[in-house]
Design a protein around this motif. Structure first.
Motif, PDB file in Angstrom:
ATOM      1  N   THR A  80     -34.892 -20.810   0.886  1.00 18.86           N
ATOM      2  CA  THR A  80     -35.099 -20.551   2.294  1.00 18.86           C
ATOM      3  C   THR A  80     -34.464 -21.600   3.055  1.00 18.86           C
ATOM      4  O   THR A  80     -34.125 -22.627   2.540  1.00 18.86           O
ATOM      5  CB  THR A  80     -36.657 -20.804   2.711  1.00 18.86           C
ATOM      6  OG1 THR A  80     -37.195 -21.931   2.104  1.00 18.86           O
ATOM      7  CG2 THR A  80     -37.449 -19.529   1.984  1.00 18.86           C
ATOM      8  N   GLN A  81     -34.215 -21.373   4.310  1.00 17.09           N
ATOM      9  CA  GLN A  81     -33.568 -22.472   5.164  1.00 17.09           C
ATOM     10  C   GLN A  81     -34.672 -23.490   5.578  1.00 17.09           C
ATOM     11  O   GLN A  81     -35.813 -23.116   5.847  1.00 17.09           O
ATOM     12  CB  GLN A  81     -33.082 -21.884   6.452  1.00 17.09           C
ATOM     13  CG  GLN A  81     -32.133 -22.754   7.233  1.00 17.09           C
ATOM     14  CD  GLN A  81     -31.213 -22.024   8.240  1.00 17.09           C
ATOM     15  OE1 GLN A  81     -31.446 -20.930   8.476  1.00 17.09           O
ATOM     16  NE2 GLN A  81     -30.709 -22.717   9.015  1.00 17.09           N
ATOM     17  N   ASN A  88     -30.607 -26.068   2.667  1.00 22.79           N
ATOM     18  CA  ASN A  88     -31.620 -24.890   1.989  1.00 22.79           C
ATOM     19  C   ASN A  88     -32.520 -25.514   1.375  1.00 22.79           C
ATOM     20  O   ASN A  88     -32.413 -26.506   0.691  1.00 22.79           O
ATOM     21  CB  ASN A  88     -30.789 -24.075   1.293  1.00 22.79           C
ATOM     22  CG  ASN A  88     -29.879 -22.857   2.182  1.00 22.79           C
ATOM     23  OD1 ASN A  88     -30.021 -22.780   3.194  1.00 22.79           O
ATOM     24  ND2 ASN A  88     -29.156 -22.226   1.365  1.00 22.79           N
ATOM     25  N   GLN A 111     -26.137 -25.748   2.235  1.00 23.51           N
ATOM     26  CA  GLN A 111     -26.004 -24.373   2.634  1.00 23.51           C
ATOM     27  C   GLN A 111     -24.595 -23.643   1.747  1.00 23.51           C
ATOM     28  O   GLN A 111     -24.812 -22.676   1.171  1.00 23.51           O
ATOM     29  CB  GLN A 111     -26.022 -23.677   3.793  1.00 23.51           C
ATOM     30  CG  GLN A 111     -27.517 -23.915   4.454  1.00 23.51           C
ATOM     31  CD  GLN A 111     -27.463 -23.420   5.885  1.00 23.51           C
ATOM     32  OE1 GLN A 111     -26.269 -22.954   6.392  1.00 23.51           O
ATOM     33  NE2 GLN A 111     -28.771 -23.153   6.383  1.00 23.51           N
TER      34      GLN A 111
END
Length: 114
Positions: A80-81, A88, A111
């Motif tokens: 997930t961010q 992330n 990311q």
């Protein structure tokens, strides 16, 4: 006359029985804790090894196991961010004992690293 009375012998046996029961239950409790700690340590080490593997970041699978060495341990990944836009959050959950026990490890990665 010398010797112990029946009452003295019965009290000594009751005290001995109480001490033995306490020692046995204490040993059983600590053996169970050692077993649980060993299982948890194995899960942490397997999860950390999986997170540190450079090939793991490239995989598209989000579930798997640690076969052939530890087939009863399974892993599940969730990406997930995070609150920081360029990072992330990777949550790796390791389960064992037919999914009755679980442990989650969290790692932050850029990311572009996935």
């Amino acid at each position: 006359m010398r010797g112990f009375t029946l009452l003295e012998v019965m009290i000594a046996l009751a005290i001995t029985a109480g001490v033995l029961l306490t020692v046995i239950s204490s040993v059983n409790h600590h053996l169970a804790r050692i077993s649980a700690d060993t299982e948890e340590t194995t899960a942490v080490l397997l999860g950390r090894a999986k997170l540190e593997d450079p090939e793991f970041a490239k995989k598209t699978d989000n579930k798997g196991d640690f076969a052939p060495d530890h087939p009863d341990h399974k892993w599940e990944r969730e990406i997930t961010q995070s609150e920081i836009p360029t990072l992330n959050r990777i949550r790796l959950t390791v389960t064992w004992n037919n999914d009755s026990k679980r442990l989650s490890l969290v790692q932050y990665a850029p990311q572009n690293a996935q």
